[in-house]
Motif scaffolding. Sequence first.
Motif, PDB file in Angstrom:
ATOM      1  N   LYS A   1      -2.806 -14.529 -26.274  1.00 31.44           N
ATOM      2  CA  LYS A   1      -3.952 -14.050 -27.054  1.00 31.44           C
ATOM      3  C   LYS A   1      -5.063 -15.089 -27.088  1.00 31.44           C
TER       4      LYS A   1
ATOM      5  N   ARG B   1      -6.710 -15.051 -23.606  1.00 35.35           N
ATOM      6  CA  ARG B   1      -7.565 -13.857 -23.459  1.00 35.35           C
ATOM      7  C   ARG B   1      -8.857 -14.029 -24.256  1.00 35.35           C
TER       8      ARG B   1
ATOM      9  N   TYR C   1      -5.962 -12.054 -16.828  1.00 38.25           N
ATOM     10  CA  TYR C   1      -4.537 -12.004 -16.493  1.00 38.25           C
ATOM     11  C   TYR C   1      -4.380 -11.725 -15.005  1.00 38.25           C
TER      12      TYR C   1
ATOM     13  N   ALA D   1      -9.047  -6.708 -21.002  1.00 36.77           N
ATOM     14  CA  ALA D   1      -7.716  -6.157 -21.259  1.00 36.77           C
ATOM     15  C   ALA D   1      -6.666  -6.930 -20.479  1.00 36.77           C
ATOM     16  N   TRP D   2      -5.544  -7.174 -21.102  1.00 40.99           N
ATOM     17  CA  TRP D   2      -4.386  -7.782 -20.445  1.00 40.99           C
ATOM     18  C   TRP D   2      -3.239  -6.783 -20.553  1.00 40.99           C
ATOM     19  N   PRO D   3      -2.622  -6.397 -19.441  1.00 39.41           N
ATOM     20  CA  PRO D   3      -1.549  -5.400 -19.508  1.00 39.41           C
ATOM     21  C   PRO D   3      -0.346  -5.861 -20.348  1.00 39.41           C
TER      22      PRO D   3
ATOM     23  N   LEU E   1      -0.515  -7.504 -23.118  1.00 33.62           N
ATOM     24  CA  LEU E   1      -0.885  -7.548 -24.532  1.00 33.62           C
ATOM     25  C   LEU E   1      -1.330  -6.212 -25.085  1.00 33.62           C
ATOM     26  N   ASP E   2      -1.764  -5.316 -24.224  1.00 27.99           N
ATOM     27  CA  ASP E   2      -2.319  -4.041 -24.721  1.00 27.99           C
ATOM     28  C   ASP E   2      -1.276  -2.964 -24.792  1.00 27.99           C
TER      29      ASP E   2
END
Length: 188
Positions: free
Chosen positions: A142, A145, A151, A183-185, A187-188
Amino acid sequence: MEPVTLTTDRLVLRAPDASDVDAIAEACQDPEIQRWTTVPSPYARTDAEEFVRLVSGWWAEGSETVWALRLDEALVGMIGLHHIAAHRAGGRAELGFWVTAAARGRGYVVEAASAVIDWGFAELGLARIEWRAVAGNVASAKAARALGFRYEGLLRQAFASGDRREDSWIAGLLRDDDRTPAAWPVLD
């Protein structure tokens, strides 16, 4: 290279020295720091003494730049640019950090890392800064990001510390990247 002191709104970042040994040794007793970083486990005062000695050498040879994060003279974490590699088209380095348990969740990493990243691009001429963390280290991800890192994937068994190997996440930030969080896969 001589150590450089950086300042932010709340923090002073300076190379750790002998006066930091006890605080480093105390902070590195934290199981979370031992779990997510490469600090020795168990961690002894002699490990902190050796770390401070190594940091001095890394600065001198230009291979790593490490700062103690200080808030009103209290150690709240450590941050650095590691594995610095020069290249005529712009070098690269890896951002690493840890924060004491009492200082977590207050934005110190993002504040300090912003200054370190700016310094690395401007003063070291870096073209790319990488971030890596043990897969599952959501707090570190986090922060990365929030700093604008993109990422890039999973590195299988790339993290090694002591007698363990684990998968790691990797992200990158280029000198000219828009630092707006993406967006980070994972984390989302």
